[in-house]
Each structure stands twice: as structure tokens, then as C-alpha cells.
Design an enzyme around this catalytic site. Structure first.
Site, short mmCIF file in Angstrom:
data_model
loop_
_atom_site.label_atom_id
_atom_site.label_comp_id
_atom_site.label_asym_id
_atom_site.label_seq_id
_atom_site.Cartn_x
_atom_site.Cartn_y
_atom_site.Cartn_z
N TRP A 173 1.69 0.78 12.38
CA TRP A 173 1.89 1.81 13.41
C TRP A 173 0.81 1.62 14.48
O TRP A 173 -0.37 1.49 14.15
CB TRP A 173 1.78 3.20 12.77
CG TRP A 173 2.21 4.33 13.65
CD1 TRP A 173 2.94 4.26 14.80
CD2 TRP A 173 1.92 5.72 13.45
NE1 TRP A 173 3.15 5.52 15.31
CE2 TRP A 173 2.54 6.44 14.50
CE3 TRP A 173 1.22 6.44 12.46
CZ2 TRP A 173 2.46 7.82 14.61
CZ3 TRP A 173 1.15 7.81 12.58
CH2 TRP A 173 1.77 8.49 13.64
N TYR A 232 8.00 2.52 15.61
CA TYR A 232 6.68 2.05 16.04
C TYR A 232 6.79 1.21 17.32
O TYR A 232 7.32 0.10 17.31
CB TYR A 232 5.99 1.25 14.92
CG TYR A 232 5.77 2.04 13.64
CD1 TYR A 232 5.87 3.43 13.62
CD2 TYR A 232 5.46 1.40 12.45
CE1 TYR A 232 5.67 4.17 12.45
CE2 TYR A 232 5.25 2.12 11.27
CZ TYR A 232 5.37 3.50 11.29
OH TYR A 232 5.18 4.21 10.13
N GLN A 245 7.54 7.07 0.62
CA GLN A 245 6.31 6.77 1.37
C GLN A 245 5.74 8.08 1.92
O GLN A 245 6.42 8.79 2.66
CB GLN A 245 6.62 5.79 2.51
CG GLN A 245 5.35 5.31 3.19
CD GLN A 245 5.59 4.31 4.30
OE1 GLN A 245 5.22 4.54 5.45
NE2 GLN A 245 6.17 3.17 3.96
N TYR A 294 0.66 6.26 2.81
CA TYR A 294 0.41 5.90 4.21
C TYR A 294 -0.86 6.58 4.73
O TYR A 294 -1.32 7.56 4.15
CB TYR A 294 1.64 6.14 5.09
CG TYR A 294 2.06 7.54 5.46
CD1 TYR A 294 1.29 8.36 6.28
CD2 TYR A 294 3.30 8.02 5.05
CE1 TYR A 294 1.73 9.62 6.67
CE2 TYR A 294 3.76 9.29 5.43
CZ TYR A 294 2.96 10.09 6.24
OH TYR A 294 3.39 11.33 6.62
N1 LIG Z 1 6.13 7.04 6.82
C1 LIG Z 1 5.40 7.67 7.71
O1 LIG Z 1 5.76 8.76 8.20
C2 LIG Z 1 4.10 7.08 8.15
C3 LIG Z 1 3.17 7.85 8.87
C4 LIG Z 1 1.96 7.28 9.21
C5 LIG Z 1 1.68 5.96 8.87
N2 LIG Z 1 2.62 5.20 8.21
C6 LIG Z 1 2.34 3.79 7.84
O2 LIG Z 1 1.07 3.72 7.21
C7 LIG Z 1 0.25 2.79 7.92
C8 LIG Z 1 -1.21 3.11 7.80
O3 LIG Z 1 -1.50 4.37 8.34
P1 LIG Z 1 -2.19 4.60 9.77
O4 LIG Z 1 -1.96 3.45 10.66
O5 LIG Z 1 -1.71 5.93 10.20
O6 LIG Z 1 -3.73 4.78 9.46
P2 LIG Z 1 -4.82 4.11 8.47
O7 LIG Z 1 -4.31 2.88 7.87
O8 LIG Z 1 -5.30 5.20 7.59
O9 LIG Z 1 -6.00 3.80 9.48
C9 LIG Z 1 -5.87 2.86 10.50
C10 LIG Z 1 -7.23 2.80 11.23
O10 LIG Z 1 -8.20 2.29 10.31
C11 LIG Z 1 -8.87 1.18 10.91
N3 LIG Z 1 -9.22 0.24 9.86
C12 LIG Z 1 -8.38 -0.41 9.01
N4 LIG Z 1 -9.07 -1.17 8.15
C13 LIG Z 1 -10.38 -1.02 8.47
C14 LIG Z 1 -11.58 -1.55 7.96
N5 LIG Z 1 -11.59 -2.38 6.92
N6 LIG Z 1 -12.76 -1.17 8.56
C15 LIG Z 1 -12.78 -0.30 9.60
N7 LIG Z 1 -11.66 0.24 10.13
C16 LIG Z 1 -10.48 -0.12 9.57
C17 LIG Z 1 -7.88 0.58 11.88
O11 LIG Z 1 -8.57 -0.14 12.86
P3 LIG Z 1 -8.01 -1.50 13.53
O12 LIG Z 1 -6.55 -1.29 13.78
O13 LIG Z 1 -8.83 -1.62 14.75
O14 LIG Z 1 -8.25 -2.63 12.58
C18 LIG Z 1 -7.21 1.85 12.41
O15 LIG Z 1 -8.01 2.43 13.42
C19 LIG Z 1 0.82 2.87 9.35
O16 LIG Z 1 0.35 1.83 10.16
C20 LIG Z 1 2.29 2.86 9.06
O17 LIG Z 1 2.73 1.56 8.73
C21 LIG Z 1 3.80 5.75 7.82
#
Ligand SMILES: NC(=O)c1ccc[n+]([C@@H]2O[C@H](COP(=O)([O-])OP(=O)(O)OC[C@H]3O[C@@H](n4cnc5c(N)ncnc54)[C@H](OP(=O)(O)O)[C@@H]3O)[C@@H](O)[C@H]2O)c1
Length: 280
Positions: A20, A51, A161, A189
Site C-alpha cells: 500500500w 492501491y 486479512q 496487516y
Molecule cells: N486489507 C486491508 O484493509 C489493509 C489495510 C492496510 C494495509 N494492508 C496491507 O498491509 C500492508 C502493510 O501495512 P501498512 O503499509 O499499512 O503499514 P506497515 O507495514 O505497518 O508500515 C509501513 C511503514 O513502515 C516502514 N518500515 C517497514 N519496514 C521498516 C523497517 N525495517 N525499518 C523502518 N521502517 C520500516 C515503511 O517504510 P518504507 O516504506 O520507507 O520502507 C512504512 O513507512 C500494506 O502495505 C497492505 O499491503 C491491508
């Protein structure tokens, strides 16, 4: 670490890659991050037609070109597209953007106004056509899951999810136990709470860092290991930065002791059961 993605499902790595907002990063860097993740074993890649209105899927299509067979590829249909025909049409567009002929799992992003019979009927047809290998739901609370099970029958829903991170553990009350009883995988997620991860120097960071040090790990790796401590749970952190993807992959082989799990559980308490399922 691989485990069954639901009863009878394929073995899938416990930690994958979310996408996302990945389209907001520099394209080359985002592709490099996904490829670094794949190189290090983060082979479960999660996306959605929502997305970037397909931009995330196009980036993934580029990142996995020539490597499709390595990937467990998941995408989601928007609720307003989830009619019987709409679910088929969305799948065709998704496959085109991802440059593939199949999804490993196709999810209903959240519950909308179309009957579950229509969406699930389309999922089953797509499965028979070989365009998807399994299907599931997202953001379903227990009452939705019960209805979904009544429509689909046992053994059909591969996963649910849902939101799950250290400061949001609501699914532990009822969603996880219900899914485990019915052989449905849980994909966590926003495992870092998007940008809600304990800040360096905070009391929570000190606890995670202290535990991490004993394993030669990092606080984020400890968090991912905590969230995936049950074999039914998979986590999909999003990283548009290759170093972040690399760090996240380092959690794949990390197993925490019961004592450390208890310490983390005490520091990030479960809290009371909310009236409805938290979601983003
Ligand atoms: N089904 C649903 O309704 C739903 C809702 C929300 C999310 N999702 C899915 O879940 C995925 C993950 O959730 P999210 O994107 O909301 O948030 P997340 O994974 O909790 O956090 C993403 C953030 O963490 C940072 N990050 C990741 N690894 C890191 C590390 N090792 N060190 C420091 N910072 C780090 C990323 O930075 P960088 O990008 O700069 O690396 C980004 O700013 C989404 O991308 C999507 O695919 C699904």
C-alpha cells in the site's frame, strides 16, 4: 519460516511484503525493495486494486517479472466491484497489471453491499478457471465470518486479512481463535502500525531493544516474531526501502522464548474487546 496458509493450503512464509502506498516511493527503489525482499525469502506479496488505483500492482508486475513462480501473490477486489461479473472483471484487470495468469489468493477487501453469494460465486468460478488458486476475505469480524462460512462452507475461505500490531491486538479476542477453529489463515496487516512503531528511546523501544539484543536482532524483527508467534498468523510489512525489506526478512527465522513473548504481551496489553473490529 513457512507454515500452512489455512487448512490444506500451501506452505507460505510467515512474513511477506505489503505494498500500500509503494507507488509514492521512487519507482526504481520500490522495485529494488520488493526484489531484495524476494531475494531474502519474503515471497508473499500483498496488493489490491485499490492501491494507487492499480499502480502498486504495476510496480509488482515489474518487480516479479521472470520470478512469478517464486511468489505467493495476493490481490483484492474493491467492495463496489464485488458483484459476480465485477469480481471477474476486476480479476482480469489485476492479472494484466501484475503481468501474470493467476493469483495465489484473491480477497474481498472489506464487506460491501453485494451479496457474499455473488462475490464467493465468482471466486469459485475463477478458481475453476485456474485464474486464482484460493480466495479469502479481509476486515471480517466474527459475525461476518460466520455468515461467510454459512455461504461458502468449510474449507473454502483461505484467509482473513486484518489489522494487527503491537498496539492493536483486538483480533486476539475472538477473530484469531475463530479462524484457527475453521482452518483459516490470518494475515496481519499494518504490522508496524504504519508509522506507529515505538520511537527510539521510548520505554517500549527500550524493552524491544533489550529483547532484540539477546537474539542479535532488531526491535522491528522482534515485533514481527511476536505477531507471527502463532502458526496461523502471517504478517505483511510494507517496505519501499531495500534496507527495510532486508531487516524485515531477518525476522523469518526468529523464534522468541515464552518469557520474552510474555514480557512483550505485558508491555503492549491486549485491552478490552472493542465493539467492532478495528480497521484502517
Ligand atoms: N486489507 C486491508 O484493509 C489493509 C489495510 C492496510 C494495509 N494492508 C496491507 O498491509 C500492508 C502493510 O501495512 P501498512 O503499509 O499499512 O503499514 P506497515 O507495514 O505497518 O508500515 C509501513 C511503514 O513502515 C516502514 N518500515 C517497514 N519496514 C521498516 C523497517 N525495517 N525499518 C523502518 N521502517 C520500516 C515503511 O517504510 P518504507 O516504506 O520507507 O520502507 C512504512 O513507512 C500494506 O502495505 C497492505 O499491503 C491491508
Amino acid at each position: 519460516m513457512k507454515r500452512a496458509f489455512g487448512t490444506g493450503g500451501p506452505d507460505v512464509v510467515s512474513i511477506g511484503q505489503g505494498t500500500w502506498n509503494i507507488e509514492h516511493a521512487d519507482r526504481k527503489t520500490a522495485i529494488a525493495a520488493l526484489q531484495r525482499g524476494l531475494d531474502r525469502g519474503l515471497s508473499h506479496i500483498d496488493t489490491a486494486e485499490m492501491y494507487g488505483s492499480g499502480a502498486s500492482e504495476e510496480i509488482i508486475g515489474e518487480a516479479i517479472a521472470g520470478r512469478r513462480d517464486e511468489v505467493f501473490l495476493v490481490s483484492k477486489v474493491l467492495p463496489h466491484n464485488a458483484s459476480r461479473n465485477g469480481t471477474h472483471a476486476a480479476c482480469e484487470r489485476i492479472l494484466q497489471r501484475l503481468r501474470t495468469d493467476r493469483l495465489d489468493c484473491y480477497l474481498l477487501h472489506w464487506r460491501g453491499s453485494y451479496d457474499l453469494e455473488d462475490t464467493f460465486g465468482a471466486f469459485e468460478e475463477l478458481k475453476r478457471e485456474g485464474k486464482i488458486l484460493s480466495w479469502g476475505v479481509s476486515n471480517f469480524d466474527v459475525d461476518d465470518l460466520q455468515e461467510a462460512l454459512a455461504v461458502a462452507g468449510e474449507g473454502k475461505i483461505a484467509c482473513n486479512q486484518v489489522l494487527y500490531h503491537l498496539r492493536e491486538r483486538a483480533i486476539e479476542h475472538a477473530v484469531i481463535p475463530w479462524c484457527e477453529r475453521h482452518g483459516i489463515a490470518i494475515t496481519a496487516y499494518s504490522p508496524f502500525g504504519q508509522d506507529d512503531f515505538p520511537a527510539p528511546g521510548s520505554a517500549h523501544d527500550k524493552l524491544l531493544s533489550g529483547i532484540a539484543k539477546t537474539y542479535g536482532a532488531t526491535p522491528r524483527q522482534v515485533a514481527l516474531a511476536f505477531l507471527t508467534r502463532r502458526p496461523s498468523v502471517f504478517a505483511i510489512p510494507k517496505a519501499a526501502n531495500p534496507a527495510h525489506a532486508e531487516e524485515n526478512a531477518g525476522a523469518l527465522e526468529l523464534a522468541l522464548s515464552e518469557r520474552d513473548i510474555a514480557l512483550i504481551g505485558d508491555a503492549f496489553p491486549l485491552g478490552p474487546k472493542p465493539r467492532s473490529l478495528p480497521m484502517l
